[in-house]
Design an enzyme around this catalytic site. Structure first.
Site, PDB file in Angstrom:
ATOM      1  N   ARG A  22      19.178 -14.494 -39.010  1.00 16.29           N
ATOM      2  CA  ARG A  22      18.280 -13.420 -39.416  1.00 16.29           C
ATOM      3  C   ARG A  22      19.018 -12.479 -40.359  1.00 16.29           C
ATOM      4  O   ARG A  22      20.108 -12.001 -40.070  1.00 16.29           O
ATOM      5  CB  ARG A  22      17.795 -12.640 -38.191  1.00 16.29           C
ATOM      6  CG  ARG A  22      16.675 -11.648 -38.489  1.00 16.29           C
ATOM      7  CD  ARG A  22      16.385 -10.785 -37.284  1.00 16.29           C
ATOM      8  NE  ARG A  22      16.222 -11.572 -36.082  1.00 16.29           N
ATOM      9  CZ  ARG A  22      15.099 -12.200 -35.754  1.00 16.29           C
ATOM     10  NH1 ARG A  22      14.065 -12.135 -36.550  1.00 16.29           N
ATOM     11  NH2 ARG A  22      15.017 -12.905 -34.653  1.00 16.29           N
ATOM     12  N   SER A  36      10.953  -0.224 -26.047  1.00 10.04           N
ATOM     13  CA  SER A  36      10.948  -1.061 -24.841  1.00 10.04           C
ATOM     14  C   SER A  36      12.283  -0.969 -24.099  1.00 10.04           C
ATOM     15  O   SER A  36      12.318  -0.894 -22.867  1.00 10.04           O
ATOM     16  CB  SER A  36      10.641  -2.505 -25.230  1.00 10.04           C
ATOM     17  OG  SER A  36      10.747  -3.357 -24.119  1.00 10.04           O
ATOM     18  N   GLY A  41      15.114  -1.182 -20.374  1.00  8.62           N
ATOM     19  CA  GLY A  41      16.440  -1.746 -20.522  1.00  8.62           C
ATOM     20  C   GLY A  41      16.375  -3.104 -21.190  1.00  8.62           C
ATOM     21  O   GLY A  41      15.313  -3.588 -21.600  1.00  8.62           O
ATOM     22  N   GLY A  61      21.414 -12.559 -30.227  1.00  8.34           N
ATOM     23  CA  GLY A  61      20.907 -11.292 -29.718  1.00  8.34           C
ATOM     24  C   GLY A  61      21.260 -10.096 -30.574  1.00  8.34           C
ATOM     25  O   GLY A  61      21.369  -8.982 -30.059  1.00  8.34           O
ATOM     26  N   GLU A  62      21.400 -10.277 -31.908  1.00 13.83           N
ATOM     27  CA  GLU A  62      21.796  -9.151 -32.752  1.00 13.83           C
ATOM     28  C   GLU A  62      20.705  -8.084 -32.799  1.00 13.83           C
ATOM     29  O   GLU A  62      20.998  -6.892 -32.879  1.00 13.83           O
ATOM     30  CB  GLU A  62      22.119  -9.627 -34.171  1.00 13.83           C
ATOM     31  CG  GLU A  62      22.650  -8.506 -35.050  1.00 13.83           C
ATOM     32  CD  GLU A  62      23.175  -9.005 -36.391  1.00 13.83           C
ATOM     33  OE1 GLU A  62      23.345  -8.160 -37.294  1.00 13.83           O
ATOM     34  OE2 GLU A  62      23.405 -10.229 -36.528  1.00 13.83           O
ATOM     35  N   ARG A  63      19.437  -8.485 -32.745  1.00 10.42           N
ATOM     36  CA  ARG A  63      18.355  -7.480 -32.737  1.00 10.42           C
ATOM     37  C   ARG A  63      18.452  -6.603 -31.505  1.00 10.42           C
ATOM     38  O   ARG A  63      18.290  -5.381 -31.567  1.00 10.42           O
ATOM     39  CB  ARG A  63      16.982  -8.172 -32.784  1.00 10.42           C
ATOM     40  CG  ARG A  63      16.528  -8.509 -34.170  1.00 10.42           C
ATOM     41  CD  ARG A  63      15.034  -8.495 -34.301  1.00 10.42           C
ATOM     42  NE  ARG A  63      14.347  -9.107 -33.168  1.00 10.42           N
ATOM     43  CZ  ARG A  63      13.070  -8.911 -32.868  1.00 10.42           C
ATOM     44  NH1 ARG A  63      12.352  -8.081 -33.590  1.00 10.42           N
ATOM     45  NH2 ARG A  63      12.501  -9.509 -31.852  1.00 10.42           N
ATOM     46  N   ARG A  64      18.698  -7.218 -30.331  1.00  7.32           N
ATOM     47  CA  ARG A  64      18.830  -6.438 -29.107  1.00  7.32           C
ATOM     48  C   ARG A  64      20.041  -5.517 -29.178  1.00  7.32           C
ATOM     49  O   ARG A  64      20.024  -4.383 -28.687  1.00  7.32           O
ATOM     50  CB  ARG A  64      18.955  -7.386 -27.908  1.00  7.32           C
ATOM     51  CG  ARG A  64      17.617  -7.951 -27.444  1.00  7.32           C
ATOM     52  CD  ARG A  64      17.815  -9.136 -26.514  1.00  7.32           C
ATOM     53  NE  ARG A  64      18.081 -10.355 -27.272  1.00  7.32           N
ATOM     54  CZ  ARG A  64      18.664 -11.424 -26.774  1.00  7.32           C
ATOM     55  NH1 ARG A  64      19.082 -11.421 -25.520  1.00  7.32           N
ATOM     56  NH2 ARG A  64      18.842 -12.489 -27.520  1.00  7.32           N
TER      57      ARG A  64
END
Length: 605
Positions: A22, A36, A41, A61-64
């Protein structure tokens, strides 16, 4: 490979260097994810790998991770895996399965994965996609960078990509211009995949200015079905057509330019020398038109781009400038030889004719030739005029509006000016009882004078708005004026022409301009008219009901058509709000009105 689940401080985590497929993070989606995470969490742990410096690199998981930083979290749940060759596979699989990557992000991820793991078939098995889809995504990377950006931004439909890839393989600039053209025309983008050739022709006809002011010239030389020459921008006039062709050849232009320099100059005896124009047209067709034989040669050489069009038509474009330059130089040489032979043959025929004809025949021949040349010159001038008028974009200035306004006033101005006199102050007289009478202009001379005053006012207008106001004032006055203010002796109707009476534009202007008193009066008139119509309908219904009641009571009623008695309800029928005999009278009663209605409906035809 082992993995442990633990809480990892956010400060020890950093994004991977190029492993995340991404590249774009939409602000709106990130805001939703941040909200969210603040509320619930992080539910799905990040996937990390040790970086060897007491920190961790993100595998998936870079977005998280970005959302957790925005939510001011100090630590996040994560699965820590030992770094190995599967890191990229995990990152690609996670993001692709979520199906929220752009097509270009997906293609770049597949390319990195293919470079590490193998070909498209192995990549397809790793990410659980079909080999065909993976291949199609990898093909997107063969598009020019600006076109990839349009696809990544989802401004260009993905269905347009396959034909654009074919075009890009032959001429990247043409693919880039076609994509930009389709973005500006979304309705055409839906049809482009099935008939790309039709739209590439339109792209070649468009003008594409470069940043430095020059014109972008894709090397896409169209094959002509009828020998009309290549497709050039519509802004290129005939005298610049050769220069536009030479611009497509780039570094290979010298041979063609030298061949052109060897051709004899075509001289024009006058500005509209039709024979000279015919010679120029023949030279253009013979030197610069690629026909089917040329297309076959280009196809065999491998430089012919072929695209489908409507009704099974094929569009061909030569995309190799070196091959094209050689071909055009050969065609120019062939034309030079044919032209020399043609001139020699015409010279021989002319000498034979001159020796065989007597002076009288020669004079008649010259007269016919002169008349022919006059017709040809006139036709050429007319065509020149048509070409100029087809591209002329007149400016909306005061003179143009005056011209159009004078036409309107000459056709409709007398009646409108006659109506407008009621809206201006006029001389008044007062009688002994103190009643005031207004002396309006009367008679044909006064009407003519008012019309002339309106034309003078139009002539004096200095701006387009002033000129337009002169005309519209009269037309709106004609629509809204109330003749009730005239004395009975002067009163006459103000009638709008049929062409204006049904104009919704004039009606809208009238409603916008009318003062409150006029609007109230017209609304009251309309309400009164509706009341009269409703009263008439009620009267008709009551009379009809009375007639039916008489028949039901055994009394007879008189037929409105033949004036004979109607004795029973079976013999009666309703026609135009009254009872008539159900037989012949039904056909005859109101027939004149019916015919008038039919005539009025047929009149517009």
């Amino acid at each position: 490979m082992t993995a442990t689940l633990s809480m990892v401080p956010l400060a020890k985590i950093k994004p991977s260097n190029g492993d995340n497929p991404r590249s774009e993070f939409a602000d709106e989606q990130m805001a939703e994810l941040v909200a969210s995470i603040k509320r619930h969490g992080i539910i799905t742990p990040l996937m990390l790998a040790p970086d060897g410096e007491d920190g961790f690199t993100i595998i998936a998981g870079e977005r998280r991770y970005r959302a957790a930083k925005a939510a001011k979290l100090r630590q996040v749940p994560a699965q820590v895996r030992e770094a190995d060759g599967e890191a990229l596979t995990l990152a690609v699989a996670e993001n692709v399965i979520r199906a929220d990557l752009s097509p270009i992000e997906e293609a770049r991820a597949y390319r990195r994965l293919a470079d590490e793991q193998g070909g498209a078939a192995k990549v397809a098995r790793l990410v659980g996609k079909s080999e065909r889809l993976v291949g199609e995504r990898l093909d997107l990377l063969r598009l020019p960078e600006p076109t990839q950006e349009l696809l990544a931004a989802r401004r260009l439909p993905l269905a347009c990509a396959p034909p654009l890839v074919r075009i890009a393989e032959a001429e990247p600039l043409l693919a880039e211009l076609t994509a930009a053209w389709l973005v500006e025309r979304p309705s055409y983008a839906a049809v482009f995949p099935s008939d790309p050739g039709e739209f590439v022709d339109d792209v070649l006809r468009a003008d594409w200015p470069n940043a430095d002011g020059s014109r972008l010239q894709p090397v896409a030389y169209s094959v002509s079905e009828f020998g009309g020459g290549p497709i050039l921008p519509t802004t290129v006039h005939d005298e610049y057509a050769v220069a536009a062709v030479l611009a497509k050849l780039g570094a290979h232009v010298e041979a063609v330019a030298a061949a052109l320099a060897g051709l004899p100059e075509i001289t024009h005896a006058s500005e509209h020398d039709w024979s000279a124009r015919q010679a120029e047209g023949r030279r253009w067709r013979e030197c610069f038109s690629l026909l089917d034989a040329d297309a076959d040669a280009a196809r065999a050489y491998g430089c012919l781009l072929e695209l489908s069009g409507r009704n099974g038509r094929s569009h061909g474009y030569v995309t190799d400038p070196e091959w094209l330059a050689d071909r055009l130089a050969g065609k120019i040489a062939t034309h030079a030889g044919a032209a020399a032979e043609r001139r020699s043959r015409e010279s021989d025929e002319g000498s034979r004719v001159a020796s065989a004809d007597d002076p009288e025949k020669e004079a008649r021949r010259q007269e016919r030739q002169r008349q022919y040349e006059e017709r040809v010159s006139a036709r050429a001038r007319n065509l020149d005029l048509g070409a100029v008028l087809a591209t002329w974009q007149p400016k909306l200035d005061a003179e143009a509006v005056k011209l159009l306004g004078s036409l309107v006033l000459h056709e409709q101005g007398k009646a409108a000016a006659w109506a407008y006199r009621l809206c201006t102050e006029q001389p008044t007289t007062e009688n002994k009882q103190g009643k005031v009478s207004v002396r309006y202009p009367r008679g044909a001379d006064a009407e003519k004078q008012l019309h002339g005053d309106a034309l003078d006012a139009l002539t004096r207008a200095r701006t387009p708005e002033d000129a337009l106001a002169v005309v519209l004032r009269l037309l709106v006055a004609q629509r809204l004026v109330d003749t009730g203010g005239l004395p009975n002796a002067d009163r006459q109707g103000v009638y709008e022409p049929r062409e204006l009476a049904g104009s919704p534009t004039l009606d809208k202007l009238a409603r916008r301009v009318a003062p409150a008193s006029v609007k109230q009066h017209r609304a009251a008139q309309e309400a009164e008219r509706e009341q009269r119509e409703q009263a008439w309908r009620d009267e008709q219904a009551a009379r009809l009901q009375e007639q039916r009641a008489k028949l039901a009571a055994g009394e007879h009623v008189r037929c409105a058509c033949c004036l004979e008695a109607i004795d029973s309800t079976e013999d009666a029928t309703e026609k135009d709000g009254t009872l008539v005999h159900a037989a012949d009278c039904r056909q005859q009663w109101g027939s004149a009105n019916d015919e008038a209605d039919d005539d009025s409906e047929e009149a517009p035809e």
